[in-house]
Design a protein around this motif. Structure first.
Motif, PDB file in Angstrom:
ATOM      1  N   ASP A 122      45.841  25.981  35.380  1.00 45.74           N
ATOM      2  CA  ASP A 122      44.879  25.386  36.379  1.00 45.74           C
ATOM      3  C   ASP A 122      44.954  25.056  37.599  1.00 45.74           C
ATOM      4  OD1 ASP A 122      46.925  23.690  36.143  1.00 45.74           O
ATOM      5  OD2 ASP A 122      45.550  21.701  35.519  1.00 45.74           O
ATOM      6  N   ARG A 123      46.226  25.910  37.999  1.00 43.73           N
ATOM      7  CA  ARG A 123      46.535  25.641  39.799  1.00 43.73           C
ATOM      8  C   ARG A 123      46.066  26.854  40.314  1.00 43.73           C
ATOM      9  NH1 ARG A 123      46.051  21.355  41.436  1.00 43.73           N
ATOM     10  NH2 ARG A 123      44.670  21.347  40.028  1.00 43.73           N
ATOM     11  N   LEU A 124      45.501  27.724  39.709  1.00 46.07           N
ATOM     12  CA  LEU A 124      44.859  29.121  40.441  1.00 46.07           C
ATOM     13  C   LEU A 124      43.490  29.372  40.154  1.00 46.07           C
ATOM     14  CD1 LEU A 124      45.208  31.995  41.941  1.00 46.07           C
ATOM     15  CD2 LEU A 124      45.704  32.856  39.853  1.00 46.07           C
ATOM     16  N   LEU A 125      42.586  29.466  41.281  1.00 41.56           N
ATOM     17  CA  LEU A 125      41.141  29.912  41.181  1.00 41.56           C
ATOM     18  C   LEU A 125      41.180  31.497  41.777  1.00 41.56           C
ATOM     19  CD1 LEU A 125      39.174  27.081  42.486  1.00 41.56           C
ATOM     20  CD2 LEU A 125      39.645  27.618  40.227  1.00 41.56           C
ATOM     21  N   ALA A 126      41.097  32.420  40.813  1.00 39.99           N
ATOM     22  CA  ALA A 126      41.141  33.961  41.077  1.00 39.99           C
ATOM     23  C   ALA A 126      39.717  34.346  41.284  1.00 39.99           C
ATOM     24  CB  ALA A 126      41.751  34.739  40.047  1.00 39.99           C
ATOM     25  N   GLU A 127      39.533  35.530  41.829  1.00 43.72           N
ATOM     26  CA  GLU A 127      38.113  36.005  42.132  1.00 43.72           C
ATOM     27  C   GLU A 127      37.108  35.085  42.791  1.00 43.72           C
ATOM     28  OE1 GLU A 127      36.779  39.160  39.236  1.00 43.72           O
ATOM     29  OE2 GLU A 127      38.352  38.050  37.943  1.00 43.72           O
ATOM     30  N   ALA A 128      37.726  34.339  43.586  1.00 49.06           N
ATOM     31  CA  ALA A 128      37.087  33.263  44.615  1.00 49.06           C
ATOM     32  C   ALA A 128      36.573  33.709  45.732  1.00 49.06           C
ATOM     33  CB  ALA A 128      37.796  31.940  44.507  1.00 49.06           C
ATOM     34  N   GLU A 129      35.258  33.621  46.070  1.00 52.31           N
ATOM     35  CA  GLU A 129      34.676  34.325  47.444  1.00 52.31           C
ATOM     36  C   GLU A 129      34.476  32.916  48.269  1.00 52.31           C
ATOM     37  OE1 GLU A 129      30.909  36.801  49.169  1.00 52.31           O
ATOM     38  OE2 GLU A 129      30.932  36.022  47.211  1.00 52.31           O
ATOM     39  N   ILE A 130      35.168  33.056  49.361  1.00 53.99           N
ATOM     40  CA  ILE A 130      34.827  31.850  50.501  1.00 53.99           C
ATOM     41  C   ILE A 130      33.766  32.257  51.064  1.00 53.99           C
ATOM     42  CG2 ILE A 130      35.753  30.782  52.479  1.00 53.99           C
ATOM     43  CD1 ILE A 130      38.548  31.113  51.286  1.00 53.99           C
ATOM     44  N   LEU A 131      32.774  31.064  51.193  1.00 53.19           N
ATOM     45  CA  LEU A 131      31.602  31.417  51.910  1.00 53.19           C
ATOM     46  C   LEU A 131      31.617  30.621  53.439  1.00 53.19           C
ATOM     47  CD1 LEU A 131      29.142  30.628  49.029  1.00 53.19           C
ATOM     48  CD2 LEU A 131      29.868  32.999  49.709  1.00 53.19           C
ATOM     49  N   ASP A 132      32.154  29.552  53.345  1.00 55.33           N
ATOM     50  CA  ASP A 132      32.201  28.746  54.482  1.00 55.33           C
ATOM     51  C   ASP A 132      33.570  27.775  54.703  1.00 55.33           C
ATOM     52  OD1 ASP A 132      31.035  28.040  57.156  1.00 55.33           O
ATOM     53  OD2 ASP A 132      31.007  26.010  55.960  1.00 55.33           O
ATOM     54  N   ILE A 133      33.953  27.681  55.962  1.00 56.12           N
ATOM     55  CA  ILE A 133      35.332  26.716  55.907  1.00 56.12           C
ATOM     56  C   ILE A 133      34.765  25.655  56.983  1.00 56.12           C
ATOM     57  CG2 ILE A 133      37.464  26.257  56.798  1.00 56.12           C
ATOM     58  CD1 ILE A 133      38.308  29.089  55.696  1.00 56.12           C
ATOM     59  N   ALA A 134      34.793  24.478  56.906  1.00 51.90           N
ATOM     60  CA  ALA A 134      34.371  23.463  57.814  1.00 51.90           C
ATOM     61  C   ALA A 134      35.291  22.425  57.966  1.00 51.90           C
ATOM     62  CB  ALA A 134      33.148  22.815  57.520  1.00 51.90           C
ATOM     63  N   SER A 135      36.318  22.342  59.263  1.00 52.04           N
ATOM     64  CA  SER A 135      37.479  21.597  59.231  1.00 52.04           C
ATOM     65  C   SER A 135      37.401  20.677  60.116  1.00 52.04           C
ATOM     66  CB  SER A 135      38.496  22.361  59.644  1.00 52.04           C
ATOM     67  OG  SER A 135      38.590  23.067  61.028  1.00 52.04           O
ATOM     68  N   GLY A 139      40.875  16.791  57.604  1.00 49.48           N
ATOM     69  CA  GLY A 139      40.627  17.803  56.341  1.00 49.48           C
ATOM     70  C   GLY A 139      39.902  19.039  56.505  1.00 49.48           C
ATOM     71  N   ALA A 140      39.442  19.770  55.578  1.00 53.20           N
ATOM     72  CA  ALA A 140      38.767  20.865  55.583  1.00 53.20           C
ATOM     73  C   ALA A 140      37.959  21.012  54.338  1.00 53.20           C
ATOM     74  CB  ALA A 140      39.470  22.109  55.704  1.00 53.20           C
ATOM     75  N   THR A 141      36.529  21.420  54.396  1.00 59.99           N
ATOM     76  CA  THR A 141      35.731  21.673  53.203  1.00 59.99           C
ATOM     77  C   THR A 141      35.498  23.159  53.027  1.00 59.99           C
ATOM     78  OG1 THR A 141      34.742  19.524  53.500  1.00 59.99           O
ATOM     79  CG2 THR A 141      33.492  20.970  52.114  1.00 59.99           C
ATOM     80  N   VAL A 142      35.849  23.667  51.766  1.00 58.69           N
ATOM     81  CA  VAL A 142      35.581  25.158  51.577  1.00 58.69           C
ATOM     82  C   VAL A 142      34.437  25.111  50.777  1.00 58.69           C
ATOM     83  CG1 VAL A 142      36.596  27.166  50.886  1.00 58.69           C
ATOM     84  CG2 VAL A 142      38.032  25.410  52.206  1.00 58.69           C
ATOM     85  N   ALA A 143      33.486  25.941  51.041  1.00 63.94           N
ATOM     86  CA  ALA A 143      32.411  26.472  50.112  1.00 63.94           C
ATOM     87  C   ALA A 143      32.594  27.942  49.686  1.00 63.94           C
ATOM     88  CB  ALA A 143      31.018  26.362  50.878  1.00 63.94           C
TER      89      ALA A 143
END
Length: 379
Positions: A122-135, A139-143
């Motif tokens: 449960d510590r890995l999210l594979a095949e994840a496409e990052i759409l946006d990063i707002a820092s 901290g930072a919010t990742v969509a």
């Protein structure tokens, strides 16, 4: 329209390659949780064709997180450094440092598998496409899109551990006009656990012992790399033997791949609550095998800062300053070696020969270079 709920994590690591996994496991060993994110399926790591030259210092770090691939690692007991059609040579020997080996050669997939075996599912999210990063300052919010769903992750620290610095503001780029052709070949007389760094006018040629074979890094100008990639196996072996320029015979070449070479240095390693490590912070020329070892030391030192100070209080500027000598020293060393040795200038050839001879007969200078290669700036 309902807004996607925000999921909170302490530390989000983008990139589940060996550097990202090393940071994750080093943090977990100290009781700090983190989550790995990767755009690739995790099985993609097993398709990577590269072999990695790991220093003995890298082994010491990986053993602390129980991730050293003992059975897959081939020791390098001596390193022979010389130039084609020129005098002078230096020989590094593990016995001079009371070490079992100066370094090791490991297939990328074997190291990745050793690290992945320590991951909780449960510590890995594979095949994840990052759409946006707002820092921001906290901290930072990742969509992202994962398994067909939109998700928003809020982290107290975002670590970039994949990719290479792009052609963007704040990234210093120096192209070498060289491509590396890599493959595995069989030395007919065996390798006796010796690595070779052979300098030629086209660029360095490295032979790294791997099992019963050599993993080769054949550095060439792009047009010569095109020609070498197009050769059949017999012609390729002939070209390799001519380039090496010594009485050594090879056979049974494996599949070939290639990639362009450049020095890319991110000038600022942090921005608000984001930090860059490994190849995302710097990519070096493969001469002397420093780049990947440098990335492992990035991960290890960042983990030390986070475990000592805590994720909310960690001083990222202090971390960046602590990495300056190692990063800049490694980049300067590899860059100057490539520029000094990748030519056929007679005066430079003489100077290079004298330099190699001086290293061989003056142990303090030779030991300085060897220890820098084994442990980096920590030496």
């Amino acid at each position: 329209m309902t807004e996607t709920a925000v999921e909170n994590v302490d530390i989000l690591i983008v990139g589940a390659g060996p550097v990202g996994m090393t940071l994750h496991l080093a943090l977990a060993a100290g009781g700090q949780s983190s989550l790995l994110l990767d755009r690739r399926p995790h099985s993609a790591l097993q398709a990577d064709p590269r072999a990695l030259a790991l220093s003995h210092g890298a082994r010491e770090l990986l053993e602390q997180i129980h991730s050293w691939p003992t059975r897959a690692a081939t020791p390098i007991e001596t390193i022979h450094i010389s130039q084609k059609d020129g005098f002078g040579r230096t020989l590094l020997d593990r016995a001079d440092y009371q070490l079992p080996a100066l370094g090791y050669v490991v297939r990328y997939r074997d190291l990745a598998a050793a690290l992945a075996a320590r991951l909780a599912p449960d510590r890995l999210l594979a095949e994840a496409e990052i759409l946006d990063i707002a820092s921001d300052a906290d901290g930072a919010t990742v969509a992202l899109r994962h398994a067909g769903q939109l998700r928003r992750l809020r982290c107290r620290l975002l670590v970039h551990a994949e990719g290479t610095p792009g052609d963007e503001a704040g990234v210093k780029v120096a192209a070498y006009g060289q491509h590396a052709v890599i493959c595995e070949v069989t030395p007919q007389a065996g390798h006796q656990r010796r690595a070779w760094e052979r300098f030629t006018p086209d660029g360095p040629l490295a032979l790294l012992p791997l099992g019963d074979e050599y993993s080769i890094v054949f550095t060439l100008p792009p047009e010569k790399a095109d020609a070498v990639m197009a050769l059949d196996d017999a012609a390729f072996i002939s070209a390799l033997e001519r380039q090496f320029g010594r009485n050594m015979k090879f056979a049974a070449p494996g599949p070939r791949s290639r990639f362009p070479l450049a020095l890319r240095m991110r000038q600022t390693l942090h921005k608000q609550r984001e930090v860059w490590i490994g190849n995302s912070a710097q990519t070096l020329h493969p001469v002397s095998g420093q780049g990947f070892n440098l990335g492992l030391r990035d991960a290890w030192q960042l983990a030390e800062f986070l475990l000592r100070d805590g994720v909310d209080r960690v001083d990222l500027a202090a971390y960046a300053r602590s990495r300056r000598l190692d990063r800049e020293g490694g980049a300067f060393f590899t860059d100057q070696v490539v520029k000094a040795f990748s030519n056929d200038c007679a005066p430079l050839k003489l100077a290079r020969g004298l330099g190699l001879w001086a290293l061989d007969v003056f142990p303090p200078a030779r030991h300085f270079v060897a220890k820098r290669m084994i442990w980096g700036a920590r030496a």
